[in-house]
Design an enzyme around this catalytic site. Structure first.
Site, PDB file in Angstrom:
ATOM      1  N   GLY A  57      -1.515   0.969   9.573  1.00 30.33           N
ATOM      2  CA  GLY A  57      -2.600   1.381  10.455  1.00 30.33           C
ATOM      3  C   GLY A  57      -3.416   2.503   9.842  1.00 30.33           C
ATOM      4  O   GLY A  57      -3.629   2.565   8.621  1.00 30.33           O
ATOM      5  N   SER A  58      -3.838   3.437  10.682  1.00 29.81           N
ATOM      6  CA  SER A  58      -4.750   4.494  10.212  1.00 29.81           C
ATOM      7  C   SER A  58      -4.112   5.478   9.252  1.00 29.81           C
ATOM      8  O   SER A  58      -4.823   6.276   8.629  1.00 29.81           O
ATOM      9  CB  SER A  58      -5.312   5.252  11.422  1.00 29.81           C
ATOM     10  OG  SER A  58      -6.106   4.391  12.212  1.00 29.81           O
ATOM     11  N   SER A  59      -2.795   5.441   9.091  1.00 33.48           N
ATOM     12  CA  SER A  59      -2.162   6.364   8.140  1.00 33.48           C
ATOM     13  C   SER A  59      -2.513   6.027   6.697  1.00 33.48           C
ATOM     14  O   SER A  59      -2.247   6.829   5.791  1.00 33.48           O
ATOM     15  CB  SER A  59      -0.642   6.358   8.326  1.00 33.48           C
ATOM     16  OG  SER A  59      -0.101   5.078   8.063  1.00 33.48           O
TER      17      SER A  59
END
Length: 601
Positions: free
Chosen positions: A320-322
């Protein structure tokens, strides 16, 4: 002579002598023949005795000199045995020499079914001493009557072994072995693994370093009596070589802390599973690695496949956004963007091919720090589409995505990261916010550690490192410093997604991540992976940590709500345990009130 003279002088004697002289010659010949026969028999007996003695002496010489080797071999076969000297397996400790795995002496019971053949009625007594099923023991022994060695119980405690020994049953013997014991139990179970009943490594460090830990059994020749008891040591055949001790990189204090916080978060969020990895940025050492669900390696009934796998190393997830910081790093390294670059995210959505991507709110024109802090997918897509695919791929590849970390841990996954030659615009768009790439928690932690080390990617080590390796430069130090500043905004900017990762007294740089889970070829809209990854202290990073919570179902599911608080608790405690000096002397951060809003990413 005097007596004979006296007799001859008497009248009766003289008459007897005269009578003998006057006896017929035939009579005198018969007497002479009888005397000769007696002497012949006497000679025969003497010869027989001499022959018997010679035969005995000859046989003795034959036994002692000619057939000595054969007879000695036969004697050894009956009373001499080759006894094994069991090697002691090496201990495993944490970096501070706290014991994590030790071998304790135990006794195992074995029987010789051939010797027991005439006394099988004694088996119920043995079963009673062992606390086992009598019928099962009888079936086990009676079905192996052709064998000379058969285990009936392994790893007995001293009290149990004493009860068996007191029975003094023929054909029942005790042998000394070692059993592995793990003082930390399930706290370090996934890292340590376990050994088999024969003390051979099966999982984790026990398997990865089995050749180092396992000793080499010795052997000696002994004389035993008819009951199998040792009478005397004859000779040493092979000296025993004990296993060597192993010192891991784990810090048991931080391991306990991570275990406690992760387990609490799993219960609170009613999550399916979770992982925590803590890496020392200066050395690449893994200071903590925990998973839920866990298992206790001391209890073999818990050794099930679903429980024993080390999810932090083997399980893949879409980050995801990591993953966004590494796309931004590629942008800064390209020279097309700077930390102060502005991106227009209006009108809050963007269409790539047939797919439309949206932000939760239209952020409008914002700086790059805000794109990360509020996790704008639209901003990241616009940024990524302006980069060369090769630039993105090479940057992420240098950080280690799509490769194993070379930790040496059994079953480590390399992740999934396709070559840029297969990318289309939609591939770049989804990659920019963490889809179309799969990583392990350990991979992600190593990548964040490289940012914290100002562009130096060091190999991950499960062993204590006394001299930190030089590592490989994967990014310019100036770009990494800019990245640390951008990531710090994720935890400090008003309305940012990572404010719950703040640690009183320390500056934190990190990124949240929330990803839908793939199910049957599509993405589920109600199953999530929640992530927070970051480094601290931001001014001079010491620890890189990744928190992954799989499928939280208690209502909260965003990485900033579920994983960020775990990061704050684990890293905050670890920094204090390591006596790392605070770098933010401002007032402690107060928890957000119910009226305050946080960007949900």
């Amino acid at each position: 002579m005097k007596l004979w003279a006296t007799l001859r002088g008497r009248p009766g004697a003289r008459r007897a002598t005269r009578a003998l002289r006057d006896r017929p010659a035939a009579v005198r010949g018969g007497a002479r023949a009888a005397s000769d026969s007696f002497r012949a028999r006497l000679l025969l007996v003497f010869v027989v005795l001499i022959a018997a003695a010679a035969a005995l002496i000859g046989r003795a010489v034959d036994l002692q000199l000619v057939d000595h080797g054969f007879l000695a071999q036969q004697g050894d076969a009956r009373f001499a045995r080759l006894a094994a000297i069991v090697a002691h397996r090496g201990n495993i400790t944490d970096r501070n020499s706290e014991p994590l795995a030790v071998s304790t002496p135990v006794d195992s019971v074995w029987v010789n079914p051939r010797e027991l053949g005439g006394s099988l009625e004694q088996l119920p007594r043995l079963a009673g001493a062992l606390g086992g099923d009598r019928q099962a023991l009888l079936r086990h022994v009676s079905s192996n009557m052709d064998r000379e060695f058969l285990y009936v119980a392994r790893g007995l405690q001293p009290a149990e072994a004493s009860r068996v020994k007191a029975l003094n049953l023929p054909g029942v013997n005790l042998t000394r072995e070692y059993r592995r014991y793990y003082p930390a139990g399930e706290v370090a179970g996934h890292v340590l693994g376990f050994t088999s009943i024969d003390d051979m490594g099966q999982e984790g460090a026990e398997l990865a370093f089995d050749n180092w830990l396992a000793g080499e059994d010795g052997a000696k020749r002994v004389i035993q009596d008819s009951k199998g008891r040792k009478v005397e040591d004859i000779e040493s055949i092979r000296p025993v070589r004990p296993g060597r001790d192993l010192r891991l990189s784990l810090d048991l204090r931080i391991q306990y802390l991570a275990y406690r916080e992760l387990k609490s978060a799993i219960l609170e969020n009613r999550a399916l599973a979770g992982s925590v990895v803590v890496i020392d940025i200066d050395s690449g050492e893994v200071l903590a690695m925990v998973n839920q669900p866990a298992y206790n390696p001391n209890d073999r009934s818990q050794l099930m496949a679903a429980a024993i796998r080390n999810r932090a190393v083997t399980d893949l997830f879409e980050p995801g956004s990591s993953i966004k910081p590494f796309i931004v790093a590629a942008a800064l390294a390209s020279g097309k963007f700077t930390a102060n670059s502005i991106l227009d995210t209006s009108p809050g959505f963007i269409q790539v091919g047939a797919t439309t991507f949206e932000d939760e709110h239209n952020l409008g024109t914002v700086g790059l720090s805000t794109v990360l802090a509020k996790s704008s997918n639209v901003g990241m897509i616009k940024l990524a589409l302006q980069l060369e695919p090769q630039q993105i791929w090479s940057t992420l590849n240098r950080f280690g995505f799509g490769q194993v970390t070379n930790s040496g841990f059994p079953g480590e996954s390399a992740g999934v990261f396709s070559n840029y030659s297969h990318w289309r615009a939609i591939s770049i768009a989804t990659l920019s916010h963490g889809y179309g790439i799969s990583v392990t928690p350990l991979q992600l932690a190593q990548a964040y550690a490289a940012i914290g080390a100002l562009g130096i990617r060091r190999p991950v080590s499960m062993l204590r490192v006394d001299t930190p390796p030089a590592g490989e430069r994967v990014l310019d130090p100036a770009v990494c410093r800019a990245m640390l500043g951008l990531l710090e905004a994720v935890t400090t900017q008003e309305g940012a997604t990572g404010v719950r990762a703040r640690i009183p007294g320390y500056r934190v740089a990190g990124k949240t991540g929330t990803a839908w889970k793939s199910s049957n070829g599509t993405y589920s809209k109600d199953r999530y992976t929640s992530v927070f990854a970051g480094v601290a202290p931001a001014s001079n990073p010491r620890l890189a940590t990744v928190i992954v919570i799989d499928e939280p179902t208690a209502g909260k599911y965003m990485g900033g709500d579920v994983s960020a608080p775990v990061f704050a608790a684990v890293v905050g405690g670890a920094l204090r345990l390591l006596a790392v000096a605070p770098d933010d002397m401002n007032a402690p951060v107060e928890p957000l009130s119910s009226g305050q809003k946080v960007a949900r990413r």
